[in-house]
Design a protein around this motif. Structure first.
Motif, PDB file in Angstrom:
ATOM      1  N   SER A   1      73.898  14.161 -66.501  1.00  0.00           N
ATOM      2  CA  SER A   1      73.058  14.022 -67.696  1.00  0.00           C
ATOM      3  C   SER A   1      71.611  13.893 -67.254  1.00  0.00           C
ATOM      4  CB  SER A   1      73.462  12.793 -68.510  1.00  0.00           C
ATOM      5  OG  SER A   1      74.756  12.949 -69.049  1.00  0.00           O
ATOM      6  N   TYR A   2      70.725  14.554 -67.993  1.00  0.00           N
ATOM      7  CA  TYR A   2      69.312  14.579 -67.634  1.00  0.00           C
ATOM      8  C   TYR A   2      68.489  13.916 -68.731  1.00  0.00           C
ATOM      9  CZ  TYR A   2      70.972  18.041 -64.282  1.00  0.00           C
ATOM     10  OH  TYR A   2      71.654  18.679 -63.281  1.00  0.00           O
ATOM     11  N   GLU A   3      67.458  13.183 -68.293  1.00  0.00           N
ATOM     12  CA  GLU A   3      66.579  12.499 -69.237  1.00  0.00           C
ATOM     13  C   GLU A   3      65.125  12.749 -68.842  1.00  0.00           C
ATOM     14  OE1 GLU A   3      67.600   8.271 -69.573  1.00  0.00           O
ATOM     15  OE2 GLU A   3      69.476   8.763 -68.548  1.00  0.00           O
ATOM     16  N   LEU A   4      64.269  12.696 -69.850  1.00  0.00           N
ATOM     17  CA  LEU A   4      62.826  12.773 -69.600  1.00  0.00           C
ATOM     18  C   LEU A   4      62.114  11.851 -70.575  1.00  0.00           C
ATOM     19  CD1 LEU A   4      60.349  14.060 -68.219  1.00  0.00           C
ATOM     20  CD2 LEU A   4      60.343  15.765 -70.073  1.00  0.00           C
ATOM     21  N   ASP A   5      61.207  11.060 -70.050  1.00  0.00           N
ATOM     22  CA  ASP A   5      60.378  10.167 -70.869  1.00  0.00           C
ATOM     23  C   ASP A   5      58.936  10.336 -70.407  1.00  0.00           C
ATOM     24  OD1 ASP A   5      59.310   8.243 -72.463  1.00  0.00           O
ATOM     25  OD2 ASP A   5      60.619   6.624 -71.793  1.00  0.00           O
ATOM     26  N   ALA A   6      58.088  10.901 -71.282  1.00  0.00           N
ATOM     27  CA  ALA A   6      56.708  11.199 -70.892  1.00  0.00           C
ATOM     28  C   ALA A   6      55.752  10.722 -71.972  1.00  0.00           C
ATOM     29  CB  ALA A   6      56.536  12.708 -70.668  1.00  0.00           C
ATOM     30  N   GLU A   7      54.520  10.365 -71.528  1.00  0.00           N
ATOM     31  CA  GLU A   7      53.522   9.858 -72.459  1.00  0.00           C
ATOM     32  C   GLU A   7      52.125  10.223 -71.983  1.00  0.00           C
ATOM     33  OE1 GLU A   7      52.351   5.476 -74.185  1.00  0.00           O
ATOM     34  OE2 GLU A   7      52.132   5.882 -72.039  1.00  0.00           O
ATOM     35  N   PHE A   8      51.280  10.571 -72.963  1.00  0.00           N
ATOM     36  CA  PHE A   8      49.834  10.638 -72.732  1.00  0.00           C
ATOM     37  C   PHE A   8      49.177   9.789 -73.811  1.00  0.00           C
ATOM     38  CE2 PHE A   8      45.725  12.198 -74.124  1.00  0.00           C
ATOM     39  CZ  PHE A   8      44.995  12.160 -72.938  1.00  0.00           C
ATOM     40  N   VAL A   9      48.243   8.904 -73.412  1.00  0.00           N
ATOM     41  CA  VAL A   9      47.580   8.055 -74.391  1.00  0.00           C
ATOM     42  C   VAL A   9      46.150   7.795 -73.950  1.00  0.00           C
ATOM     43  CG1 VAL A   9      48.475   5.967 -73.275  1.00  0.00           C
ATOM     44  CG2 VAL A   9      47.686   5.850 -75.642  1.00  0.00           C
ATOM     45  N   GLU A  10      45.241   7.764 -74.924  1.00  0.00           N
ATOM     46  CA  GLU A  10      43.831   7.437 -74.708  1.00  0.00           C
ATOM     47  C   GLU A  10      43.590   6.073 -75.349  1.00  0.00           C
ATOM     48  OE1 GLU A  10      39.729   8.079 -73.665  1.00  0.00           O
ATOM     49  OE2 GLU A  10      41.236   9.653 -73.462  1.00  0.00           O
TER      50      GLU A  10
END
Length: 755
Positions: A397-406
Motif C-alpha cells: 500500500s502506498y501513501e503520500l502526504d504533501a503540503e505547501f503553506v505560506e
C-alpha cells in the motif's frame, strides 16, 4: 463584579397589529375525535353525485324533499348529518336542524341549525362547536360560514388546542378566518386568556393551522442586566421560501441604544449556509460599572458567514468568516457562555476534492484576534495533497502526504514551508492477527523572511526516515455469566516506532504543539501535531484490550484497555520552552467502559505516573438514561498540576446533572458543576417543566462562571459570575413566549435532547 441577567417574557400590548410565528409541537396528542373526520377525497364536488340517506322521505310538489330521522347527505368527501333536512333539487340548497354535524377531512362543525348550498359548496351554521384536524384545535362560534374545504369564517369565536373540558388557554375574537389551503388562521379584536384570566389583547393576530414554518413575530424577550440596562428584543421571522428564511431582530437596550440584528439561512441542492449581522449605532453607555466604557459613542458591529458546498463530482467549498468591531463585543452583547470567552474569530475560505485515491485541499485562513492573546499565523495560502493506494502489487500500500503553506504574521518570522512524506506499507493478517510494517520518508524545506532576531536558518531543510511495525493478535472464548452466554476477547497489540534524531532548534514553530497523551497517542507516528517538529523516537507501545460481548445480541457489555510506551532513548526534540525527556517509560493509560444494562453505563480513564506513583489524569462517570426521559449523570475529573498533561494548572471537577420526569407532564432538571480544587461552583442549574397536549412551560435558573475563567484561580468573591432566569411558555397551536432554553439543557445535561 456580579452580573444579573433576567431573561423572561411579558405579553405586551406592543404586539398590536403583529402576528405570532409558528412554534413546534412537543407532543403527539390524541383527543378522541381523530377518527370522526372524513377520508381525504380528490373528487370535484361539482361533478360528484349527492347521496342522501334517511329513515323517512317526503317529496313536495315544489321540488323540495324533506328528510327526517338519521339524515346523512354525502358528496365528495363532505357529509351533513342531522335529525331533519330539506333539499331543493333546483337551487341545490339544504336546510338542516336538530343535532346538525358537518364534516370533511379537515373540520367537524356541530350546531342546531345549518344552511348549505350544494351548488356553491358553502354554508352557514349557527351557535356551533367546531374541531379542526390540524393542531387538534377546537372552539365555539355564534356563526360559522364554511366555503368548501378551502376556508372557514367564524364570528364571536373561541379557539384553543386544549382537550375538551380543559381551557387552560383560549383565544376569543370577534372574527376568525381559517384558510385550510395555506394552513393559516387570522383573527381580529383578540383576547387571549389563561386559566380564565385575560393576559393579552391585540386588534389582529394570525396563527398556524399545522406545524409548518410561517412568517411572523416571534415572542419577545425582555429583561435587564448591568451590561445593557432594560433589554427588549422583538424578532420577526420571515419564511422567504422552502429553502431560505431570515430573522430580523430590533433590540432596544436602555443603556446602550437600539441594535438591529439579522440572520439569513439558505439551503440549495449543493450548498447550505448562514449569514448574521448586527449593528449598534453609537454606544450610549458612558461607564461599564466603575470604569469608563472604552466604546462610548462608537459603533458596535458583527458580521459572520458560514457556507458549506458539496458537489456530486467530489469537489467541495467552505467559507467561515467572522468579524466584530471590538474585543468586548461578545461579553457585552452575547448571551452564550462560550461566546463571552472567545479569543479568535476564524476567517477561512477553502475548496477541495475527495476521490477514491486523492484528497486535495486549497485554503486561505486568518483570524481576528480578540483580547490580549497571541496573534496566530495566517495561512496565505495552504495546499494539502493526500493519496492512498491500497492492495497494489505484492500486497503493498502506498501513501503520500504533501503540503505547501505560506505563513504570514505582522510581528514574527514569516515564510514558506514545503513538506513531503511518501510511505509504503505491507498490511498482512487474518481474522486472528494483523501485522503492518511501514516505512516513510519525511522531507521539509523552509524559506524564511523577516527573522528580526536572527534565530533561525532562512533555508532550513530536514529529511528523516520513519519506520514502524504494528501488530496485534485476537483471542476469543465463550464464557457463561449468570446463565447467559458471552464472548470474551483478549487483544494484545504492539507498535514499534523509530525516527532518528535531527537538530530542529533552527526551525520556527508556526503551527505545532505537543499532542495530548492518550490511548491514540500510543499508536501515532509523531508526538507532535503540526509539521514544524518531527519527534525522535525509539520506542515500543504495548497495549491489551479485553471485551465481553453478548453472544445473542452482539452488544459490547464491557471493554477494558491498558497501555504504555517503553522508551529506548531520550527524546531530544522539543518545542521552545520545553526540555529533553529522559523517562524510560510513559505514563500508564487505562480505559474501561461497562454497559450494565440498557439504561446504566459507567466509564473511566486513568493516566498513572509510575515514577511518582501518582495519577496525572483521571476521569470516571456514571450514566443512566431511560426511555421515559429520565437522565442521570455523575462524573469526576482530575488533572494534576505541572504533570505530563502539558498544562500549568491542575483541576478537579465534580459534575452532576439530571432530568427527572415526575409524571407524564411534570419534570425537574438540574446541574451541579463544581471545581473542587478552587472551591468554586462553575455552574448551578435548576428548573422545572410542564408539558401537556395544549400548553407547556419551563422555568430554569442558572448561576455560572464565564467559561474563560473556569481554570483561573481567582478568589470566589472576585469572579465574573452570571445569574440568568429563563422562562418559556408555549401555547400549542398559537405561539411560544419567553427565552428558549432547549440548547442550554442540551449543553448542560448530557444525553438531553429537546423535542
Amino acid at each position: 463584579m456580579r452580573r444579573v441577567k433576567v431573561l423572561s417574557t411579558i405579553l405586551m400590548s406592543c404586539f398590536a397589529g403583529g402576528v405570532f410565528a409558528e412554534q413546534e409541537q412537543g407532543l403527539t396528542c390524541h383527543f378522541g375525535y381523530e377518527n370522526l373526520f372524513m377520508p381525504v377525497s380528490t373528487a370535484d364536488p361539482e361533478q360528484s353525485e349527492v347521496d342522501v340517506k334517511a329513515n323517512h322521505v317526503q317529496l313536495l310538489q315544489t321540488g323540495t324533499s324533506v328528510f327526517s330521522g338519521d339524515v346523512d347527505i354525502t358528496r365528495a368527501g363532505q357529509q351533513l348529518s342531522s335529525d331533519r333536512a330539506t333539499y331543493n333539487r333546483t337551487s341545490g340548497d339544504v336546510t338542516a336542524s336538530g343535532d346538525v354535524r358537518l364534516r370533511d377531512s379537515e373540520i367537524i362543525i356541530d350546531s342546531e341549525q345549518a344552511e348549505w348550498s350544494l351548488n356553491n359548496d358553502e354554508g352557514l351554521m349557527l351557535n356551533a362547536e367546531y374541531r379542526i384536524r390540524q393542531m387538534h384545535a377546537r372552539g365555539e362560534a355564534a356563526h360559522v360560514f364554511r366555503k368548501g374545504k378551502a376556508t372557514t369564517n367564524l364570528k364571536d369565536a373561541t379557539y384553543t388546542t386544549c382537550p375538551e373540558g380543559s381551557n387552560v388557554w383560549q383565544l376569543k375574537a370577534n372574527k376568525v378566518h381559517l384558510n385550510h389551503e395555506t394552513a393559516v388562521g387570522e383573527a381580529s379584536n383578540v383576547v387571549v386568556r389563561m386559566g380564565g384570566w385575560p393576559i393579552f389583547y391585540t386588534p389582529y393576530i394570525n396563527f398556524p393551522l399545522n406545524d409548518e414554518r410561517k412568517s411572523g413575530l416571534l415572542a419577545p424577550t425582555i429583561g435587564t442586566s448591568s451590561e445593557t440596562g432594560f433589554d427588549l428584543a422583538t424578532p420577526y421571522y420571515w419564511n422567504i421560501a422552502p429553502d431560505m428564511d431570515a430573522t430580523i431582530t430590533p433590540r432596544y437596550m436602555s443603556d446602550r441604544g437600539l441594535m438591529l440584528s439579522g440572520q439569513f439561512r439558505y439551503l440549495s441542492e449543493y450548498s447550505e449556509g448562514e449569514i448574521e449581522a448586527s449593528f449598534l449605532g453609537s454606544d450610549d453607555l458612558r461607564k461599564d460599572g466603575d470604569e469608563p466604557n472604552p466604546y462610548y459613542n462608537e459603533d458596535r458591529k458583527l458580521f459572520t458567514w458560514q457556507n458549506l458546498s458539496q458537489f456530486d463530482n467530489g469537489w467541495r467549498a467552505e467559507v467561515d468568516y467572522g468579524y466584530v468591531s471590538d474585543d468586548d463585543y461578545f461579553s457585552d452583547f452575547g448571551s452564550g457562555l462560550s461566546l463571552s470567552s472567545r479569543t479568535h474569530l476564524n476567517r477561512l475560505a477553502e475548496t477541495g476534492y475527495r476521490g477514491d485515491v486523492w484528497d486535495f485541499t486549497a485554503r486561505v485562513q486568518g483570524y481576528q484576534t480578540l483580547r490580549d492573546v497571541n496573534e496566530q499565523y495566517k495561512r496565505l495560502p495552504q495546499f494539502l495533497l493526500r493519496g492512498h493506494l491500497p492492495d497494489q502489487a505484492l500486497g503493498l500500500s502506498y501513501e503520500l502526504d504533501a503540503e505547501f503553506v505560506e505563513f504570514d504574521h505582522k510581528d514574527k518570522v514569516e515564510g514558506q514551508r514545503i513538506d513531503f512524506e511518501p510511505a509504503v506499507s505491507l498490511p498482512m493478517g487474518t481474522a486472528a492477527f494483523f501485522a503492518t510494517p511501514r516505512v516513510a520518508l519525511n522531507h521539509t524545506r523552509y524559506d524564511l523572511k523577516n527573522d528580526r532576531t536572527d534565530s533561525f536558518d532562512d533555508s532550513a531543510t530536514r529529511t528523516l526516515p520513519i519506520a514502524s511495525f504494528d501488530t496485534g493478535v485476537f483471542f476469543d472464548r465463550e464464557i457463561d455469566i449468570w446463565g447467559d452466554n458471552y464472548i470474551q476477547t483478549i487483544e494484545p497489540r504492539a507498535f514499534y516506532l523509530y525516527i532518528p534524531h535531527r537538530e530542529q532548534s533552527d526551525i520556527p514553530d508556526f503551527d505545532t504543539a505537543l499532542s495530548t497523551f492518550n490511548m491514540i497517542r500510543l499508536f501515532s507516528y509523531d508526538r507532535f501535531i503540526g509539521r514544524d517538529r518531527v519527534g525522535d523516537a525509539n520506542q515500543l507501545s504495548l497495549a491489551v484490550t479485553s471485551r465481553i460481548i453478548d453472544e445473542q445480541t452482539g452488544k459490547e457489555t464491557l471493554s477494558f484497555t491498558l497501555g504504555q510506551i517503553q522508551y529506548f532513548s531520550d527524546r531530544e526534540v522539543f518545542l521552545p520552552g520545553a526540555s529533553v525527556q529522559e523517562d524510560r517509560e510513559s505514563d500508564m493509560i487505562a480505559e474501561a467502559v461497562a454497559y450494565i444494562n440498557d439504561e446504566w453505563s459507567v466509564n473511566g480513564e486513568v493516566q498513572w505516573d509510575p515514577d511518582v506513583n501518582e495519577s496525572n489524569l483521571s476521569s470516571v462517570g456514571l450514566r443512566y438514561r431511560a426511555e421515559n426521559g429520565t437522565i442521570f449523570n455523575i462524573s469526576h475529573r482530575y488533572r494534576r498540576e505541572n504533570a505530563a498533561t502539558n498544562v500549568q494548572e491542575g483541576l478537579e471537577h465534580l459534575d452532576v446533572s439530571a432530568h427527572l420526569p415526575i409524571n407524564q407532564q411534570w419534570s425537574v432538571f438540574g446541574r451541579y458543576y463544581r471545581s473542587i480544587n478552587t472551591g468554586r461552583t462553575l455552574e448551578g442549574l435548576f428548573g422545572v417543566e410542564y408539558d401537556s397536549c395544549c400548553w407547556a412551560t419551563r422555568l430554569a435558573i442558572r448561576n455560572y462562571v464565564n467559561e474563560g475563567s473556569i481554570y483561573s484561580n481567582v478568589d470566589t468573591q472576585e469572579q465574573d459570575r452570571n445569574l440568568s432566569i429563563y422562562l418559556q411558555i408555549e401555547l400549542k397551536g398559537l405561539g411560544s413566549f419567553g427565552k428558549k432554553s432547549d440548547s442550554l439543557l442540551e449543553q448542560s445535561i448530557r444525553g438531553y435532547q429537546a423535542d
